[in-house]
Design a protein around this motif. Structure first.
Motif, short mmCIF file in Angstrom:
data_model
loop_
_atom_site.label_atom_id
_atom_site.label_comp_id
_atom_site.label_asym_id
_atom_site.label_seq_id
_atom_site.Cartn_x
_atom_site.Cartn_y
_atom_site.Cartn_z
N ASN A 61 47.41 42.66 47.47
CA ASN A 61 46.10 42.00 47.37
C ASN A 61 45.57 42.26 45.98
OD1 ASN A 61 45.56 40.93 49.86
ND2 ASN A 61 44.92 42.94 50.67
N ASP A 63 42.12 42.55 43.76
CA ASP A 63 40.66 42.67 43.74
C ASP A 63 40.27 42.99 42.31
OD1 ASP A 63 40.01 42.70 46.61
OD2 ASP A 63 41.30 44.47 46.58
N TRP A 64 38.96 42.95 42.07
CA TRP A 64 38.46 43.32 40.75
C TRP A 64 37.41 44.39 40.91
CZ3 TRP A 64 40.16 41.42 36.06
CH2 TRP A 64 41.11 40.38 36.14
N SER A 65 37.36 45.27 39.91
CA SER A 65 36.30 46.26 39.91
C SER A 65 35.80 46.38 38.49
CB SER A 65 36.82 47.60 40.43
OG SER A 65 37.59 48.24 39.45
N PRO A 71 33.16 47.77 43.02
CA PRO A 71 33.80 46.49 43.30
C PRO A 71 33.09 45.35 42.57
CG PRO A 71 32.79 47.41 45.30
CD PRO A 71 32.65 48.44 44.22
N GLY A 73 32.85 41.67 43.08
CA GLY A 73 33.17 40.54 43.95
C GLY A 73 32.42 39.30 43.53
N CYS A 108 41.51 44.84 37.04
CA CYS A 108 42.12 44.18 38.19
C CYS A 108 42.79 45.29 39.01
CB CYS A 108 43.12 43.17 37.64
SG CYS A 108 44.22 42.53 38.85
#
Ligand SMILES: *[C@@H]1O[C@H](CO)[C@@H](O)[C@H](O)[C@H]1NC(C)=O
Ligand SMILES: *[C@@H]1O[C@H](CO)[C@@H](O)[C@H](O)[C@H]1NC(C)=O
Ligand SMILES: *[C@@H]1O[C@H](CO)[C@@H](O)[C@H](O)[C@H]1NC(C)=O
Length: 709
Positions: A61, A63-65, A71, A73, A108
């Motif tokens: 998966n 995601d971005w932080s 996080p 989002g 990322c």
């Protein structure tokens, strides 16, 4: 797996049937396929896209932080994370600028069940498009025959985003930047226009500069200006008007150092470099060109870094300026080894290999595990040592290297090697009156996580509601299994075993549960023994205390021959089981001191395991030929199943074409024909015939070699 049969003999056979337990699907931690860049600048009107993609099994998966780990989002109308992992910063109105979104550092994050990794930091900078104007400044006081300098003045708030693309001599003569100029005009890489050999008529021409915004591509043209020629014809000693200052350039790129002096007559430029201990004059060479106020260097190397001095002189005097060239080696990181498999309790060591250059500045190493910075001193070093590896140490290890604003990362995976089960906790023998609830507990560790099963006197536990089996796996991957008996009864007594098993091995723990009461013998399920192996049949006696247990068959007390033995705990042992002699009904009988007794009979069937007749392939087979072989089962009880594996795989892992030239057909219920036509190199390999019946699974392998033409 063995419907209707229970195997209690032939440990070898049981183990080979457990071959069905196959290995885990191959798991791999995430690794980046597309890692976002270190920095990105964009205009509020264009917005920006940051791509990120990773491979792994299962598919990671994305995601971005933020760089702080919060996080990042979706923010409606401002920021979106697409399903494929791309982060989109949407175009925005100036008033909607948000520091935390539009001028921030992002990362990322790729994760799957194996672990998590972080990308390098991405410095994001949004530029709100602003109108700006540019002006031309003409350096005064230059007389005929000398060089006039025109500068394009860009407001400081956009200076680093705007560059001069050309100068226009009105009405329609364009001058573009070049390293060396065309004799009369020289537009320097830094934007200044030099007009050499001034003549009186040059005063009647006017000039504009044209600039372009790097992000918005907006072109802004200045108002026009004229050159004025000074009346006096005196000598002007050089003074430096402009120079490049500090230049950062990537290794292998080209660069130009610029130094502009006002002087009359037009000055001579000389260049000196101090890249080592001493200052040396710069000479023209294959990579270096001296072009008056421009020093052009192609394909810079780290050794070009240093302090440069430009010296401008005419007969009125001389002056100099110092410039600095910093060649940036790409920051690259590697962790070695990239995959490490360690046994429980073992040690692991990872090394972070940073390729950089001392002149590029100091760098700092930080280690992360699954996206979290590892605490503790000593983590700042190039090696990461982990002692006494536990299950929780599995995952992804990352070395993150920081140099100034730049970060780079590399990751490695730590896997646990197989470890046979170890019992962490097990139940003890208990003696009690009927009535209370009883809980038996076993817990086991191992890798992979063991499976736990239970037996009572070697048979499955009674399937009645008073018996509840509960099992769970802790966060550390240990398995805890309970057998809870809600109201223990006399007939529940016996020897309980918990069996913890994984592909690396098996461990068994047994202890008795004694429940006071009269002798009682539970139903003996149908027993299947394997011919040639040893049969162990435990009399499932309950009641406590028991004085004596006996076995009999056809009215005769056992042992009746040398292959039979009755152990003191009431187990009948028959070695080298034979089909004709040992098939039949066996009865066990138990008695207490007071003379109360119980008896029960059970049937034993003997199954002969399959035996495969050796087979092979012909030698001297080459491409395009045909061949065949037969797997025949010489002995063994039916029902028999015969199947084939190629190099251990079923179905065969062959290309569709090679597969279509492979056929398997049963000849009768104990032979199978494997036929290959149109042989190709990829047909070469190990072919295994697998014959199974309820007693055992046996294999025989032959090698096929197809020679190329
Ligand atoms: C970006 O900002 C400029 C200046 O405020 C504005 O004119 C422009 O409309 C903005 N772009 C978008 C897409 O909103
Ligand atoms: C994700 O999808 C967008 C368009 O839907 C595309 O522009 C982008 O390149 C994709 N990202 C990746 C990593 O494939
Ligand atoms: C069995 O009993 C133990 C101890 O009382 C309890 O912790 C466990 O949850 C019970 N398990 C089941 C499956 O009922």
């Amino acid at each position: 797996m063995l419907v209707g049969y229970l195997i209690i003999a032939g440990a070898a056979a049981v183990v080979s049937l457990a071959g069905g337990h196959g290995f885990d699907a191959h798991l791999r931690g995430p690794s980046f396929l597309i890692e976002p860049p270190s920095r990105i600048e964009f205009s509020n009107s264009s917005g920006a896209w940051l791509d990120c993609a990773a491979s792994g099994s299962p598919a990671p998966n994305i995601d971005w932080s933020t760089a702080d780990g919060l996080p990042a989002g979706d923010v409606p109308g401002v920021r979106r994370v697409l399903r494929n992992g791309t982060l989109v910063l949407l175009p925005f109105q100036a008033a909607a600028f948000r520091q935390d979104v539009h001028s921030a550092a992002y990362r990322c994050v790729a994760s799957n069940s194996v672990g998590r990794i972080l990308s390098r930091d991405v410095q994001v900078r949004a530029i709100v498009t602003q109108a700006y104007t540019v002006d031309v400044e003409v350096v005064e006081g230059v007389s005929r025959g000398c060089t006039s300098i025109l500068r394009c003045v860009v407001p400081s708030h956009v200076k680093d985003l705007v560059r001069v693309v050309s100068w226009l001599q009105e009405p329609a003569f364009h001058i573009y930047p070049s390293l060396q100029g065309d004799g009369k005009f020289h537009l320097l890489p830094t934007g200044e226009l030099l007009i050499h050999s001034l003549e009186f008529s040059d005063q009647f021409l006017s000039y504009r500069c044209r600039t372009m915004h790097r992000l918005t591509r907006q072109v802004v043209v200045s108002s026009s200006a004229n050159i004025r020629i000074a009346e006096h014809r005196g000598v002007i000693p050089p003074t430096i008007l402009e120079h490049s200052g500090i230049i950062y350039v990537g290794q292998d790129e080209s660069t130009s150092l610029v130094c502009v002096a006002k002087a009359c007559p037009t000055p001579e430029y000389r260049w000196y470099a101090q890249t080592g201990a001493e200052q040396m004059p710069v000479l023209s060479g294959p990579r270096t060109r001296l072009l008056g106020p421009v020093l052009a260097i192609e394909a810079v190397t780290l050794s070009d870094s240093g302090v440069y001095q430009c010296l401008a002189s005419n007969h009125g005097g001389e002056t100099s300026a110092e410039l600095r060239l910093v060649v940036m080696a790409p920051l690259s990181v590697e962790v070695s080894p990239s995959l490490l498999s360690v046994h429980l309790g073992g040690n692991a060591e990872f090394t972070c290999i940073v390729s950089t250059h001392s002149q590029a500045g100091q760098h700092f190493i930080t280690w992360y595990k699954d996206g979290r910075q590892l605490p503790g001193a000593g983590r700042q070093s190039e090696t990461l040592t982990l002692n006494g590896i536990g299950r929780e140490d599995r995952g992804m290890y990352q070395c993150v290297v920081r140099r100034g604003d730049d970060t780079a990362q590399a990751s490695a995976e730590l896997q646990l090697g197989d470890a046979p089960p170890v019992l962490l906790y097990s139940f003890i023998e208990q003696t009690l009156q009927p009535g209370p609830a009883v809980s038996l507990k076993c817990s086991a560790a191992g890798n992979p996580t063991p499976q736990v099963s239970w037996t009572l006197d070697g048979f499955p536990l009674p399937t009645i509601t008073r018996f509840v089996i509960g099992q769970h796996v802790t966060v550390h991957g240990d398995v805890i299994s309970h057998v809870n008996i809600s109201q223990v009864m006399v007939e529940d007594g016996g020897e309980y075993s918990c069996i913890a098993e994984n592909r690396a091995g098996k461990v068994v723990h047994s202890a008795r549960l004694n429940v006071y009461g009269l002798p009682y013998i539970r139903v003996i399920p149908k027993v299947t023994a394997v011919a040639g192996e040893t049969l162990r049949l435990k009399c499932p006696v309950a009641g406590y205390p028991i004085e004596e247990i006996k076995w009999e068959r056809s009215g005769r007390e056992l042992p009746d021959n040398l292959r039979q033995k009755v152990l003191s705990d009431g187990t009948l042992v028959v070695s080298s089981v034979q089909k004709e002699l040992d098939t039949g009904t066996y009865t066990c009988w138990a008695r207490n001191k007071q003379g109360h007794s119980a008896r029960r009979s059970g049937d034993v069937t003997v199954i002969v395991p399959p035996i495969i007749e050796p087979f092979n392939f012909q030698e001297g087979l080459s491409e395009g030929m045909r061949t065949r072989t037969v797997c025949g089962v010489r002995a063994g009880d039916e029902p028999l199943t015969i199947s084939w594996l190629k190099d251990g795989h079923s179905p065969f892992q062959l290309s569709p074409k090679a597969l279509s030239d492979t056929s398997i057909s049963p000849i009768d219920s104990f032979s199978s024909l494997l036929s290959l036509s149109n042989l190709a190199a990829e047909h070469s390999g190990d072919y295994t015939c697998v014959a199974a019946n309820p007693a055992a699974e046996v294999r025989y392998t032959a090698k096929l070699q197809v020679k190329g033409n």
